[in-house]
Design a protein around this motif. Structure first.
Motif, PDB file in Angstrom:
ATOM      1  N   PRO A 159      -8.007  12.886 -17.517  1.00 38.87           N
ATOM      2  CA  PRO A 159      -7.245  13.664 -16.533  1.00 38.87           C
ATOM      3  C   PRO A 159      -7.943  13.778 -15.187  1.00 38.87           C
ATOM      4  O   PRO A 159      -7.286  13.809 -14.145  1.00 38.87           O
ATOM      5  N   ALA A 160      -9.269  13.836 -15.196  1.00 40.85           N
ATOM      6  CA  ALA A 160     -10.014  13.931 -13.939  1.00 40.85           C
ATOM      7  C   ALA A 160      -9.855  12.659 -13.118  1.00 40.85           C
ATOM      8  O   ALA A 160      -9.631  12.705 -11.906  1.00 40.85           O
ATOM      9  N   ALA A 161      -9.979  11.513 -13.778  1.00 38.95           N
ATOM     10  CA  ALA A 161      -9.814  10.237 -13.077  1.00 38.95           C
ATOM     11  C   ALA A 161      -8.397  10.086 -12.540  1.00 38.95           C
ATOM     12  O   ALA A 161      -8.193   9.629 -11.409  1.00 38.95           O
ATOM     13  N   GLU A 162      -7.413  10.486 -13.345  1.00 37.47           N
ATOM     14  CA  GLU A 162      -6.016  10.380 -12.911  1.00 37.47           C
ATOM     15  C   GLU A 162      -5.734  11.304 -11.728  1.00 37.47           C
ATOM     16  O   GLU A 162      -5.104  10.898 -10.741  1.00 37.47           O
ATOM     17  N   ALA A 163      -6.210  12.540 -11.833  1.00 39.88           N
ATOM     18  CA  ALA A 163      -5.951  13.509 -10.764  1.00 39.88           C
ATOM     19  C   ALA A 163      -6.535  13.042  -9.434  1.00 39.88           C
ATOM     20  O   ALA A 163      -5.873  13.092  -8.398  1.00 39.88           O
ATOM     21  N   ARG A 164      -7.765  12.559  -9.495  1.00 35.42           N
ATOM     22  CA  ARG A 164      -8.391  12.124  -8.246  1.00 35.42           C
ATOM     23  C   ARG A 164      -7.672  10.901  -7.676  1.00 35.42           C
ATOM     24  O   ARG A 164      -7.499  10.789  -6.457  1.00 35.42           O
ATOM     25  N   HIS A 165      -7.258   9.996  -8.542  1.00 35.23           N
ATOM     26  CA  HIS A 165      -6.515   8.820  -8.082  1.00 35.23           C
ATOM     27  C   HIS A 165      -5.223   9.235  -7.392  1.00 35.23           C
ATOM     28  O   HIS A 165      -4.892   8.729  -6.311  1.00 35.23           O
ATOM     29  N   LEU A 166      -4.481  10.140  -7.992  1.00 33.21           N
ATOM     30  CA  LEU A 166      -3.202  10.562  -7.426  1.00 33.21           C
ATOM     31  C   LEU A 166      -3.396  11.267  -6.085  1.00 33.21           C
ATOM     32  O   LEU A 166      -2.638  11.028  -5.139  1.00 33.21           O
ATOM     33  N   LEU A 167      -4.396  12.124  -6.004  1.00 31.84           N
ATOM     34  CA  LEU A 167      -4.639  12.838  -4.750  1.00 31.84           C
ATOM     35  C   LEU A 167      -5.129  11.900  -3.653  1.00 31.84           C
ATOM     36  O   LEU A 167      -4.736  12.028  -2.489  1.00 31.84           O
ATOM     37  N   ALA A 168      -5.972  10.941  -4.022  1.00 32.29           N
ATOM     38  CA  ALA A 168      -6.470   9.985  -3.031  1.00 32.29           C
ATOM     39  C   ALA A 168      -5.358   9.069  -2.548  1.00 32.29           C
ATOM     40  O   ALA A 168      -5.228   8.789  -1.352  1.00 32.29           O
ATOM     41  N   ALA A 169      -4.539   8.597  -3.497  1.00 36.05           N
ATOM     42  CA  ALA A 169      -3.448   7.691  -3.143  1.00 36.05           C
ATOM     43  C   ALA A 169      -2.418   8.386  -2.260  1.00 36.05           C
ATOM     44  O   ALA A 169      -1.778   7.761  -1.409  1.00 36.05           O
ATOM     45  N   GLY A 170      -2.266   9.701  -2.463  1.00 35.19           N
ATOM     46  CA  GLY A 170      -1.297  10.451  -1.669  1.00 35.19           C
ATOM     47  C   GLY A 170      -1.856  10.960  -0.360  1.00 35.19           C
ATOM     48  O   GLY A 170      -1.167  11.626   0.404  1.00 35.19           O
ATOM     49  N   HIS A 171      -3.152  10.643  -0.088  1.00 30.87           N
ATOM     50  CA  HIS A 171      -3.809  11.055   1.157  1.00 30.87           C
ATOM     51  C   HIS A 171      -3.664  12.565   1.375  1.00 30.87           C
ATOM     52  O   HIS A 171      -3.237  13.025   2.436  1.00 30.87           O
ATOM     53  N   ALA A 172      -4.024  13.329   0.341  1.00 30.82           N
ATOM     54  CA  ALA A 172      -3.820  14.774   0.378  1.00 30.82           C
ATOM     55  C   ALA A 172      -4.752  15.487   1.344  1.00 30.82           C
ATOM     56  O   ALA A 172      -4.496  16.618   1.738  1.00 30.82           O
ATOM     57  N   GLY A 173      -5.852  14.864   1.732  1.00 29.50           N
ATOM     58  CA  GLY A 173      -6.780  15.495   2.655  1.00 29.50           C
ATOM     59  C   GLY A 173      -7.569  16.628   2.050  1.00 29.50           C
ATOM     60  O   GLY A 173      -7.998  17.537   2.760  1.00 29.50           O
ATOM     61  N   ILE A 174      -7.770  16.578   0.744  1.00 31.21           N
ATOM     62  CA  ILE A 174      -8.543  17.614   0.061  1.00 31.21           C
ATOM     63  C   ILE A 174      -9.995  17.148  -0.036  1.00 31.21           C
ATOM     64  O   ILE A 174     -10.281  16.092  -0.589  1.00 31.21           O
ATOM     65  N   ASP A 175     -10.903  17.959   0.492  1.00 30.98           N
ATOM     66  CA  ASP A 175     -12.317  17.596   0.489  1.00 30.98           C
ATOM     67  C   ASP A 175     -12.781  17.220  -0.906  1.00 30.98           C
ATOM     68  O   ASP A 175     -12.448  17.885  -1.891  1.00 30.98           O
ATOM     69  N   HIS A 176     -13.562  16.153  -0.987  1.00 33.03           N
ATOM     70  CA  HIS A 176     -14.181  15.654  -2.221  1.00 33.03           C
ATOM     71  C   HIS A 176     -13.199  14.967  -3.162  1.00 33.03           C
ATOM     72  O   HIS A 176     -13.615  14.423  -4.182  1.00 33.03           O
ATOM     73  N   LEU A 177     -11.911  14.986  -2.854  1.00 33.15           N
ATOM     74  CA  LEU A 177     -10.936  14.318  -3.716  1.00 33.15           C
ATOM     75  C   LEU A 177     -10.153  13.251  -2.963  1.00 33.15           C
ATOM     76  O   LEU A 177      -9.313  12.580  -3.539  1.00 33.15           O
ATOM     77  N   SER A 178     -10.410  13.090  -1.676  1.00 38.07           N
ATOM     78  CA  SER A 178      -9.707  12.101  -0.867  1.00 38.07           C
ATOM     79  C   SER A 178     -10.483  10.789  -0.838  1.00 38.07           C
ATOM     80  O   SER A 178     -11.650  10.720  -1.223  1.00 38.07           O
ATOM     81  N   GLY A 179      -9.813   9.744  -0.375  1.00 38.13           N
ATOM     82  CA  GLY A 179     -10.451   8.439  -0.222  1.00 38.13           C
ATOM     83  C   GLY A 179     -10.198   7.536  -1.402  1.00 38.13           C
ATOM     84  O   GLY A 179     -10.690   7.786  -2.510  1.00 38.13           O
ATOM     85  N   THR A 180      -9.420   6.478  -1.186  1.00 37.02           N
ATOM     86  CA  THR A 180      -9.082   5.581  -2.294  1.00 37.02           C
ATOM     87  C   THR A 180     -10.295   4.810  -2.803  1.00 37.02           C
ATOM     88  O   THR A 180     -10.429   4.587  -4.004  1.00 37.02           O
ATOM     89  N   ALA A 181     -11.179   4.405  -1.900  1.00 36.49           N
ATOM     90  CA  ALA A 181     -12.372   3.672  -2.328  1.00 36.49           C
ATOM     91  C   ALA A 181     -13.278   4.573  -3.165  1.00 36.49           C
ATOM     92  O   ALA A 181     -13.816   4.163  -4.199  1.00 36.49           O
TER      93      ALA A 181
END
Length: 235
Positions: A159-181
């Motif tokens: 779930p952690a990997a999925e959540a971070r992927h979804l937030l990064a892909a959506g460009h949510a701008g949340i510190d520490h969870l953004s950035g696709t790379a």
């Protein structure tokens, strides 16, 4: 004097769920609004701040109201701060993504819990960096976070990997969870910790297919560089 990294990345008790209170304490401050109270309850119920990780010095974890949504590590105060407004932002953003996908409530809750766990372990990574006398960076905090999360909360890895992927892909701008790379590297390290157990990370495309075969080597390299034999779990 800094503790040598070889001596400690993490040490755990043999009893699941038993945290060494003498090393890390968690406090939830009183919220100033109903919305912040909802965030406090969400964070507490998620168990994202519960850990069996042992640190070289006493560390305080404080959840509180803040002027802006953030999660921070203060080395001088030996304090991790998680802001209720950030918890609220993560929850709202992830709920919106899940609603767009028509995901069920259980999936949404797991994703929110996963995202909050990543945030906490990222700040724990900053703590481990500075308490061990290492140069601090978000990249290294992420590396520590992958090591500690996989060892401490294996059921929350996917779930952690999925959540971070979804937030990064959506460009949510949340510190520490953004950035696709950054998200792909984090997912790769988690997947590399146990490719059989965490096969869904590769199957979900959260780490690029061409990179997946190298993830075990990436994980082992990071573990050797900043963890080595220091990753210890009680028997």
């Amino acid at each position: 004097m800094p503790y040598p990294v070889i001596a400690l990345v993490l040490s755990m008790t043999s009893t699941l769920g038993t945290a060494p209170a003498s090393e890390l304490s968690v406090r939830y401050e009183h919220p100033d609004s109903p919305r912040a109270e909802q965030a406090r309850k969400l964070l507490k119920d998620s168990d994202a701040l519960e850990t069996r990780i042992r640190l070289p010095e006493k560390v305080k974890v404080v959840a509180r109201d803040c002027d802006s949504p953030a999660a921070t590590w203060d080395h001088d105060e030996r304090r991790i701060t998680i802001c209720y407004s950030l918890v609220d932002k993560v929850s709202d953003t992830m709920t919106g993504i899940s609603e767009t996908e028509e995901a069920d409530a259980g999936t949404t809750a797991a994703r929110v819990d996963g995202a909050l766990t990543v945030l906490f372990h990222h700040e724990l990574g900053h703590a481990l960096s500075t308490l061990n006398g290492l140069a601090d960076s978000d990249q290294q905090a992420d590396q520590f976070a992958a090591l500690t999360l996989a060892a401490d909360k294996p059921k929350r890895v996917v779930p952690a990997a999925e959540a971070r992927h979804l937030l990064a892909a959506g460009h949510a701008g949340i510190d520490h969870l953004s950035g696709t790379a950054e998200s792909a590297t984090f997912a790769c390290l988690l997947y590399g910790a146990d490719p059989a157990r965490y096969a869904r990370i590769a199957q979900g495309g959260w780490v690029p297919a061409e990179r997946a075969p190298s993830c075990t080597n990436e994980y082992n390299r990071v573990k050797s560089t900043i963890g080595s034999k220091a990753v210890k779990i009680g028997t």
